[in-house]
Design a protein around this motif. Structure first.
Motif, PDB file in Angstrom:
ATOM      1  N   HIS A   1       0.971  -1.131   0.023  1.00  0.00           N
ATOM      2  CA  HIS A   1      -0.021   0.027  -0.113  1.00  0.00           C
ATOM      3  C   HIS A   1       0.945   1.026  -0.063  1.00  0.00           C
ATOM      4  CE1 HIS A   1      -3.047  -3.102   1.093  1.00  0.00           C
ATOM      5  NE2 HIS A   1      -2.233  -3.363   2.295  1.00  0.00           N
ATOM      6  N   ALA A   2       1.159   2.003  -1.038  1.00  0.00           N
ATOM      7  CA  ALA A   2       1.998   2.904  -1.207  1.00  0.00           C
ATOM      8  C   ALA A   2       1.536   4.428  -1.836  1.00  0.00           C
ATOM      9  CB  ALA A   2       3.156   2.579  -2.117  1.00  0.00           C
ATOM     10  N   GLN A   3       1.092   4.331  -3.078  1.00  0.00           N
ATOM     11  CA  GLN A   3       0.566   5.597  -3.544  1.00  0.00           C
ATOM     12  C   GLN A   3      -0.795   5.502  -3.826  1.00  0.00           C
ATOM     13  OE1 GLN A   3       2.812   6.868  -6.831  1.00  0.00           O
ATOM     14  NE2 GLN A   3       1.430   8.453  -7.526  1.00  0.00           N
ATOM     15  N   THR A   4      -1.582   6.502  -3.244  1.00  0.00           N
ATOM     16  CA  THR A   4      -2.826   6.748  -3.387  1.00  0.00           C
ATOM     17  C   THR A   4      -3.139   7.026  -4.873  1.00  0.00           C
ATOM     18  OG1 THR A   4      -3.062   7.663  -1.121  1.00  0.00           O
ATOM     19  CG2 THR A   4      -4.838   7.840  -2.600  1.00  0.00           C
ATOM     20  N   MET A   5      -4.124   6.383  -5.371  1.00  0.00           N
ATOM     21  CA  MET A   5      -4.575   6.608  -6.871  1.00  0.00           C
ATOM     22  C   MET A   5      -5.838   7.410  -6.641  1.00  0.00           C
ATOM     23  SD  MET A   5      -1.727   5.382  -7.882  1.00  0.00           S
ATOM     24  CE  MET A   5      -2.166   5.691  -9.888  1.00  0.00           C
ATOM     25  N   GLN A   6      -6.651   6.890  -5.994  1.00  0.00           N
ATOM     26  CA  GLN A   6      -8.164   7.625  -5.607  1.00  0.00           C
ATOM     27  C   GLN A   6      -8.321   7.808  -4.179  1.00  0.00           C
ATOM     28  OE1 GLN A   6     -10.665   8.610  -7.681  1.00  0.00           O
ATOM     29  NE2 GLN A   6     -11.356   9.415  -5.777  1.00  0.00           N
ATOM     30  N   PRO A   7      -8.198   9.087  -3.814  1.00  0.00           N
ATOM     31  CA  PRO A   7      -8.273   9.370  -2.251  1.00  0.00           C
ATOM     32  C   PRO A   7      -9.748   9.378  -1.675  1.00  0.00           C
ATOM     33  CG  PRO A   7      -7.807  11.426  -3.358  1.00  0.00           C
ATOM     34  CD  PRO A   7      -7.921  10.319  -4.459  1.00  0.00           C
ATOM     35  N   LEU A   8      -9.926   9.214  -0.716  1.00  0.00           N
ATOM     36  CA  LEU A   8     -11.273   9.315   0.157  1.00  0.00           C
ATOM     37  C   LEU A   8     -12.013  10.503  -0.246  1.00  0.00           C
ATOM     38  CD1 LEU A   8     -13.374   8.085   2.257  1.00  0.00           C
ATOM     39  CD2 LEU A   8     -12.270   9.479   3.856  1.00  0.00           C
ATOM     40  N   GLY A   9     -11.268  11.622  -0.322  1.00  0.00           N
ATOM     41  CA  GLY A   9     -11.886  13.033  -0.423  1.00  0.00           C
ATOM     42  C   GLY A   9     -12.055  13.783   0.856  1.00  0.00           C
ATOM     43  N   LYS A  10     -11.863  13.463   1.793  1.00  0.00           N
ATOM     44  CA  LYS A  10     -11.918  14.218   3.006  1.00  0.00           C
ATOM     45  C   LYS A  10     -11.047  13.711   4.198  1.00  0.00           C
ATOM     46  CE  LYS A  10     -15.784  11.415   4.471  1.00  0.00           C
ATOM     47  NZ  LYS A  10     -17.088  11.494   5.080  1.00  0.00           N
ATOM     48  N   SER A  11     -10.512  14.522   4.998  1.00  0.00           N
ATOM     49  CA  SER A  11      -9.369  14.171   5.936  1.00  0.00           C
ATOM     50  C   SER A  11      -9.484  12.928   6.924  1.00  0.00           C
ATOM     51  CB  SER A  11      -9.181  15.212   6.898  1.00  0.00           C
ATOM     52  OG  SER A  11     -10.174  15.509   7.811  1.00  0.00           O
ATOM     53  N   HIS A  12     -10.780  12.655   7.223  1.00  0.00           N
ATOM     54  CA  HIS A  12     -10.949  11.334   7.951  1.00  0.00           C
ATOM     55  C   HIS A  12     -12.364  10.911   8.128  1.00  0.00           C
ATOM     56  CE1 HIS A  12     -12.277  14.693  10.568  1.00  0.00           C
ATOM     57  NE2 HIS A  12     -13.027  14.069  10.968  1.00  0.00           N
ATOM     58  N   ILE A  13     -12.752   9.929   8.538  1.00  0.00           N
ATOM     59  CA  ILE A  13     -14.102   9.416   8.883  1.00  0.00           C
ATOM     60  C   ILE A  13     -14.172   9.324  10.502  1.00  0.00           C
ATOM     61  CG2 ILE A  13     -15.933   7.909   8.099  1.00  0.00           C
ATOM     62  CD1 ILE A  13     -14.429   6.886   5.756  1.00  0.00           C
ATOM     63  N   TRP A  14     -15.281   9.694  10.879  1.00  0.00           N
ATOM     64  CA  TRP A  14     -15.426   9.387  12.214  1.00  0.00           C
ATOM     65  C   TRP A  14     -17.047   8.827  12.412  1.00  0.00           C
ATOM     66  CZ3 TRP A  14     -14.331   7.813  16.919  1.00  0.00           C
ATOM     67  CH2 TRP A  14     -15.228   7.976  18.042  1.00  0.00           C
ATOM     68  N   ASP A  15     -17.409   7.528  12.842  1.00  0.00           N
ATOM     69  CA  ASP A  15     -18.544   7.313  13.246  1.00  0.00           C
ATOM     70  C   ASP A  15     -18.872   7.273  14.566  1.00  0.00           C
ATOM     71  OD1 ASP A  15     -21.223   6.029  12.741  1.00  0.00           O
ATOM     72  OD2 ASP A  15     -20.181   3.883  13.118  1.00  0.00           O
ATOM     73  N   ALA A  16     -19.706   8.397  15.001  1.00  0.00           N
ATOM     74  CA  ALA A  16     -19.873   8.618  16.362  1.00  0.00           C
ATOM     75  C   ALA A  16     -20.722   7.662  16.966  1.00  0.00           C
ATOM     76  CB  ALA A  16     -20.829   9.823  16.446  1.00  0.00           C
ATOM     77  N   LYS A  17     -21.701   7.098  16.261  1.00  0.00           N
ATOM     78  CA  LYS A  17     -22.126   5.886  16.992  1.00  0.00           C
ATOM     79  C   LYS A  17     -21.562   4.611  17.361  1.00  0.00           C
ATOM     80  CE  LYS A  17     -26.237   2.768  15.821  1.00  0.00           C
ATOM     81  NZ  LYS A  17     -27.612   2.652  14.979  1.00  0.00           N
TER      82      LYS A  17
END
Length: 356
Positions: free
Chosen positions: A310-326
């Motif tokens: 897992h080296a170079q991002t080809m397609q990023p998530l598009g936001k800095s993080h994901i937090w699932d509060a539930k």
């Protein structure tokens, strides 16, 4: 005087116990920020040292930055953090970078870079190791320990426990939240095997990260700066060779051993096609390509390869993080925003801020 309630809102600012899985720059930035906010944090890392792809492979001839080659600074928060480690961070004059064709001929000479190129000394892993040192000193950095399952705590169902393998193989319990600061594919696999975090899995499915085979070469008879007779005059290059995407003369970086050393990184496409090939076969093919590109025909006494799945991002998530509060599970990493070192730092920082 009224007795204080022992019930704590999960969204309150009260200190919480948080597990961070992964001690790359995202995980360490996240953990440091959470500790500064008063939380009790434990970081789990399956490798022997922190750093992730900000890695340095040592040899008898000197080190190789076989992961991240350098970093740039655009975010003011990253710049402020680097100010705490000025003795470790130095500029690298990479303005000799050129674009090469299949035969190693210069297609285009790049202008001096628009932004400074920085490296950590004596190797790229020094920066994350420095930032992780307070965690280690406090006993909050658990190395050589892989988290293999996330499950509800057996004694307190509202909390999490982690099953681990490796040097610290046991169950670690009592966590109010878990942050996965690991490659997206590894985060997906861990959540699936744990049967947790379905909302996270749906968002991770579009992320794409390519592998990379890396070749490390040393020519101990050549020393900087008297090595003009060996190979090209440039110190780093992006290449259009069908096997090689990047080459760098490690000995040209500040604070390194003067022995002539090269790090050669294969292209994402070639690495994907040859991902499961035998290491010796990969080494032979990349060494041949290195000779074609640089013109260096001397046999290197030291030649080893490393495979990054897992080296170079080809397609990023598009936001800095994901937090699932539930579920109280979050994910972060450079792949959220791109593939730069700063992307990893910002992702970890903003993950922590969402929690803190």
């Amino acid at each position: 005087m009224a007795k204080k309630s022992s019930i704590r809102s999960p969204e309150s600012a009260a200190p919480r116990r948080i597990a961070v899985v992964g001690a790359g720059i995202a995980g360490v930035a996240c953990a440091r920020t959470l500790v500064q906010a008063g939380h009790d944090v434990t970081v789990f890392e399956k490798s022997t040292v922190p750093g992730g792809r900000m890695a340095t492979r040592e040899s008898e001839f000197g080190g190789f930055d076989h992961g991240t080659q350098y970093f740039t600074v655009r975010d003011a928060r990253f710049e402020k953090a680097l100010a705490t480690a000025t003795k470790l961070v130095r500029p690298w004059s990479a303005n000799t970078v050129r674009i090469l064709d299949e035969l190693g001929r210069v297609v285009a000479s790049a202008l001096p870079p628009k932004e400074a190129h920085w490296v950590a000394t004596p190797g790229m892993n020094a920066l994350v190791k420095e930032w992780a040192q307070p965690l280690a000193a406090a006993g909050r950095l658990v190395l050589e320990t892989e988290v293999v399952r996330i499950e509800p705590d057996k004694l307190h169902a509202e909390q999490w426990q982690l099953q681990t393998e490796g040097a610290g193989s046991r169950v670690h319990s009592g966590f109010d939240a878990v942050v996965l600061a690991i490659p997206s594919a590894q985060a997906q696999a861990l959540l699936l095997s744990s049967q947790q975090g379905k909302p996270l899995l749906a968002q991770l499915s579009d992320v794409s990260v390519a592998p990379c085979w890396t070749l490390m070469l040393a020519f101990p008879k050549a020393l900087q700066p008297t090595m003009a007779h060996l190979g090209p005059h440039w110190n780093a290059a992006r290449s259009t060779h069908h096997r090689i995407a990047w080459l760098a003369r490690e000995s040209s970086k500040p604070g390194r051993s003067p022995i002539e050393r090269w790090t050669v990184q294969a292209s994402p496409e070639w690495s994907e096609r040859h991902l499961e090939d035998d290491g010796e076969r990969v080494k032979a093919k990349l060494l041949k390509a290195f000779t074609e590109v640089t013109g260096i025909r001397a046999e290197p006494p030291h030649a080893v390869v490393h495979r990054w799945r897992h080296a170079q991002t080809m397609q990023p998530l598009g936001k800095s993080h994901i937090w699932d509060a539930k579920s109280r599970i979050g994910v972060c990493g450079d792949w959220c925003l791109g593939h730069r070192v700063e992307d990893g730092f910002v992702s970890g920082l903003e993950m922590a801020l969402a929690l803190a």
